[in-house]
Enzyme design. Structure first.
Site, PDB file in Angstrom:
ATOM      1  N   LYS A  39      -7.749  -7.436   5.134  1.00 37.82           N
ATOM      2  CA  LYS A  39      -7.086  -7.168   3.847  1.00 37.82           C
ATOM      3  C   LYS A  39      -8.054  -6.681   2.769  1.00 37.82           C
ATOM      4  CE  LYS A  39      -3.441 -10.666   4.554  1.00 37.82           C
ATOM      5  NZ  LYS A  39      -3.912 -11.443   5.710  1.00 37.82           N
ATOM      6  N   LEU A  40      -8.649  -5.529   2.989  1.00 32.89           N
ATOM      7  CA  LEU A  40      -9.631  -5.023   2.020  1.00 32.89           C
ATOM      8  C   LEU A  40      -8.965  -4.637   0.687  1.00 32.89           C
ATOM      9  CD1 LEU A  40     -11.175  -4.816   4.756  1.00 32.89           C
ATOM     10  CD2 LEU A  40     -12.379  -2.867   3.780  1.00 32.89           C
ATOM     11  N   HIS A  41      -9.682  -4.880  -0.399  1.00 34.77           N
ATOM     12  CA  HIS A  41      -9.183  -4.559  -1.750  1.00 34.77           C
ATOM     13  C   HIS A  41     -10.409  -4.450  -2.659  1.00 34.77           C
ATOM     14  CE1 HIS A  41      -6.158  -5.705  -5.212  1.00 34.77           C
ATOM     15  NE2 HIS A  41      -6.835  -4.596  -5.457  1.00 34.77           N
ATOM     16  N   ASP A  42     -10.836  -3.213  -2.925  1.00 37.84           N
ATOM     17  CA  ASP A  42     -12.028  -3.014  -3.757  1.00 37.84           C
ATOM     18  C   ASP A  42     -11.960  -1.582  -4.293  1.00 37.84           C
ATOM     19  OD1 ASP A  42     -14.658  -3.210  -4.866  1.00 37.84           O
ATOM     20  OD2 ASP A  42     -15.213  -4.633  -3.298  1.00 37.84           O
TER      21      ASP A  42
ATOM     22  N   PRO B  16     -12.398   2.432  -4.402  1.00 39.20           N
ATOM     23  CA  PRO B  16     -12.249   3.340  -3.258  1.00 39.20           C
ATOM     24  C   PRO B  16     -13.547   3.589  -2.490  1.00 39.20           C
ATOM     25  CG  PRO B  16     -10.946   4.137  -5.095  1.00 39.20           C
ATOM     26  CD  PRO B  16     -11.727   2.960  -5.605  1.00 39.20           C
TER      27      PRO B  16
ATOM     28  N   GLN C 220       5.989 -21.701   7.420  1.00 33.39           N
ATOM     29  CA  GLN C 220       6.690 -20.438   7.192  1.00 33.39           C
ATOM     30  C   GLN C 220       8.056 -20.751   6.579  1.00 33.39           C
ATOM     31  OE1 GLN C 220       5.377 -17.605   7.390  1.00 33.39           O
ATOM     32  NE2 GLN C 220       3.964 -17.424   9.108  1.00 33.39           N
TER      33      GLN C 220
ATOM     34  N   ASP D 124      -5.803 -17.768  14.905  1.00 34.19           N
ATOM     35  CA  ASP D 124      -6.214 -18.556  13.748  1.00 34.19           C
ATOM     36  C   ASP D 124      -7.089 -19.727  14.199  1.00 34.19           C
ATOM     37  OD1 ASP D 124      -5.011 -16.886  11.841  1.00 34.19           O
ATOM     38  OD2 ASP D 124      -3.059 -17.765  12.249  1.00 34.19           O
TER      39      ASP D 124
ATOM     40  N   ARG E 171       0.952 -19.932  15.723  1.00 32.04           N
ATOM     41  CA  ARG E 171       1.093 -21.290  16.243  1.00 32.04           C
ATOM     42  C   ARG E 171       2.073 -21.485  17.395  1.00 32.04           C
ATOM     43  NH1 ARG E 171       1.293 -23.294  10.206  1.00 32.04           N
ATOM     44  NH2 ARG E 171       2.067 -21.150  10.128  1.00 32.04           N
TER      45      ARG E 171
ATOM     46  N   THR F  48       3.259 -13.118   1.114  1.00 33.57           N
ATOM     47  CA  THR F  48       4.482 -13.941   1.177  1.00 33.57           C
ATOM     48  C   THR F  48       4.297 -15.291   0.493  1.00 33.57           C
ATOM     49  OG1 THR F  48       3.790 -14.473   3.410  1.00 33.57           O
ATOM     50  CG2 THR F  48       5.647 -12.968   3.190  1.00 33.57           C
TER      51      THR F  48
ATOM     52  N   ASP G 166      -7.576  -8.260  10.638  1.00 30.08           N
ATOM     53  CA  ASP G 166      -6.777  -8.551   9.434  1.00 30.08           C
ATOM     54  C   ASP G 166      -7.705  -9.040   8.317  1.00 30.08           C
ATOM     55  OD1 ASP G 166      -4.752  -9.389   7.695  1.00 30.08           O
ATOM     56  OD2 ASP G 166      -4.277 -11.189   8.840  1.00 30.08           O
TER      57      ASP G 166
ATOM     58  N   LYS H  86      -4.795 -10.700  16.871  1.00 26.11           N
ATOM     59  CA  LYS H  86      -5.109 -10.538  15.444  1.00 26.11           C
ATOM     60  C   LYS H  86      -6.273 -11.461  15.084  1.00 26.11           C
ATOM     61  CE  LYS H  86      -2.613 -12.266  11.827  1.00 26.11           C
ATOM     62  NZ  LYS H  86      -3.543 -12.861  10.849  1.00 26.11           N
TER      63      LYS H  86
ATOM     64  N   THR I 173     -16.225   1.745  -2.089  1.00 24.07           N
ATOM     65  CA  THR I 173     -16.633   0.583  -1.293  1.00 24.07           C
ATOM     66  C   THR I 173     -15.738   0.406  -0.065  1.00 24.07           C
ATOM     67  OG1 THR I 173     -17.491  -0.455  -3.273  1.00 24.07           O
ATOM     68  CG2 THR I 173     -17.017  -1.926  -1.442  1.00 24.07           C
TER      69      THR I 173
HETATM   70  O1  C5P Z   1       1.263 -19.490  13.091  1.00 25.43           O
HETATM   71  P1  C5P Z   1       2.104 -18.376  12.550  1.00 25.43           P
HETATM   72  O2  C5P Z   1       2.960 -17.706  13.613  1.00 25.43           O
HETATM   73  O3  C5P Z   1       2.880 -18.782  11.334  1.00 25.43           O
HETATM   74  O4  C5P Z   1       1.015 -17.300  12.109  1.00 25.43           O
HETATM   75  C1  C5P Z   1       1.357 -16.098  11.515  1.00 25.43           C
HETATM   76  C2  C5P Z   1       0.129 -15.300  11.247  1.00 25.43           C
HETATM   77  O5  C5P Z   1       0.500 -14.223  10.417  1.00 25.43           O
HETATM   78  C3  C5P Z   1      -0.981 -16.041  10.503  1.00 25.43           C
HETATM   79  O6  C5P Z   1      -2.227 -15.475  10.911  1.00 25.43           O
HETATM   80  C4  C5P Z   1      -0.700 -15.718   9.053  1.00 25.43           C
HETATM   81  O7  C5P Z   1      -1.849 -15.737   8.257  1.00 25.43           O
HETATM   82  C5  C5P Z   1      -0.185 -14.291   9.178  1.00 25.43           C
HETATM   83  N1  C5P Z   1       0.657 -13.833   8.075  1.00 25.43           N
HETATM   84  C6  C5P Z   1       1.807 -14.488   7.682  1.00 25.43           C
HETATM   85  N2  C5P Z   1       2.561 -13.992   6.660  1.00 25.43           N
HETATM   86  C7  C5P Z   1       2.177 -12.884   6.054  1.00 25.43           C
HETATM   87  C8  C5P Z   1       1.028 -12.214   6.437  1.00 25.43           C
HETATM   88  C9  C5P Z   1       0.283 -12.722   7.476  1.00 25.43           C
HETATM   89  O8  C5P Z   1       2.183 -15.500   8.270  1.00 25.43           O
HETATM   90  N3  C5P Z   1       2.920 -12.388   5.095  1.00 25.43           N
END
Ligand code: C5P
Length: 233
Positions: free
Chosen positions: A60-63, A65, A191, A9, A212, A120, A58, A31, A67
Site C-alpha cells: 500500500k504505497l503512498h508517498d 510520485p 470482518q 498474515d 484466517r 474498510t 500488499d 498475499k 519516491t
Molecule cells: O483473515 P481474513 O480472511 O479476514 O484476511 C483478509 C486479508 O485481507 C487480511 O490480510 C486483511 O488485512 C486484508 N484486507 C481486508 N480488508 C481490506 C483490505 C485488506 O481484510 N479492505
C-alpha cells in the site's frame, strides 16, 4: 490471479513455511503484507517465487510520485505479480507507480497494479470528519476507483458489495480484488460485511483474498480446496 489469494498474515518466514507444508500445493496465489515483508524481506519473496507461487505484495504505497516511482522500480525487480498503492496519493502518484513498475520489470511482464480506495476500517463518519470528504463512503470508493482507472491501473481492492458498481463505472477487466470472505456458517473474526466465495463471484469480484479461514483452519488443505471449489462455481 484467478485462484483464491491466501493472505499470509504471519510474522516470520518459518511460520509461513510451516503453513505451506500443510497445504502441499504448487502454484498458489499468496498475499504478503507489511508484517511479513518487514520481517522476512525481499529474499523471502524471491524464495516464494522460486517455489512457483504467484505473489501479491500488499504494501500500500503512498508517498510523493518520485519516491513511489523509484520504490516500484525496485519492487518490480522482485518479480512479484501484483502490488498496490493508496488511491488517495492521487492520479500523478498512481501514474508514477505504473511507470516505475514498467521500467523495473525485467521480463517485460509488469506486475498488476491495484489501488486501495477507502480502508474498510474507516467509517463514513470518520471519513467525513477527519478527511473532510463530504460525500458518502460509497461515493468516495467509486470516485477513487474511477481515478485509479483513469490513471491506467489494473484494478482496486474493494468489498464484494462495491464490486458490481465499480465494474459498471470502469471496465469488466478492471480488477475487483475482494477480502472479507468466509464459508457459510463460519465465524466472521473482525470482518464486518462478509460473503461466501460463490457470493463474491456472483457479486462480480474478480479475485478473492482469504486469510484466517485457511491459515487458522484445522486442516488448511481441506479449507483451501473448499474455497477453491466454491469460488470456481
Ligand atoms: O483473515 P481474513 O480472511 O479476514 O484476511 C483478509 C486479508 O485481507 C487480511 O490480510 C486483511 O488485512 C486484508 N484486507 C481486508 N480488508 C481490506 C483490505 C485488506 O481484510 N479492505
Amino acid at each position: 490471479m484467478t485462484k483464491p489469494i491466501i493472505a499470509l498474515d504471519f510474522s516470520t518466514a518459518e511460520q509461513v513455511e510451516g503453513f505451506l507444508a500443510k497445504i502441499a500445493e504448487e502454484q498458489l496465489a499468496l498475499k504478503v503484507g507489511m508484517e511479513l515483508f518487514y520481517s522476512a524481506g525481499p529474499a523471502f519473496i524471491r524464495e516464494l517465487k522460486n517455489s512457483g507461487h504467484a505473489i501479491f505484495l500488499d504494501l500500500k504505497l503512498h508517498d510523493i510520485p518520485n519516491t513511489v516511482e523509484r520504490a516500484m522500480r525496485v519492487i518490480a525487480g522482485l518479480g512479484v505479480d501484483m502490488v498496490n498503492v493508496h488511491a488517495a496519493g492521487g492520479k500523478r502518484m498512481m501514474e508514477a507507480a505504473l511507470s516505475g513498475l514498467e521500467s523495473g520489470s525485467k521480463s517485460g511482464k509488469r506486475p498488476k497494479l491495484i489501488a486501495v480506495t477507502q480502508l474498510t476500517s474507516t467509517s463514513e463518519q470518520e471519513m467525513q470528519k477527519e478527511q473532510q470528504i463530504k460525500t458518502s463512503l460509497l461515493d468516495s470508493v467509486l470516485h477513487y476507483s474511477e481515478l485509479a482507472y483513469s490513471a491506467g491501473l489494473d484494478g482496486v481492492v474493494c468489498s464484494a458489495f462495491e464490486a458490481a458498481e465499480i465494474e459498471k463505472r470502469t471496465h469488466v477487466d478492471f480488477l475487483r480484488v475482494t477480502p472479507g470472505i468466509r464459508l457459510l456458517n463460519a465465524k466472521a473474526d473482525d470482518q464486518k460485511r462478509i460473503v461466501t466465495p460463490s457470493d463474491a463471484r456472483r457479486m462480480k469480484a474478480s479475485s478473492i483474498v482469504v486469510g484466517r479461514p485457511i491459515t487458522q483452519a484445522e486442516n488448511p488443505q481441506i479449507a483451501y480446496h473448499k474455497i477453491v471449489e466454491e469460488w470456481g462455481k
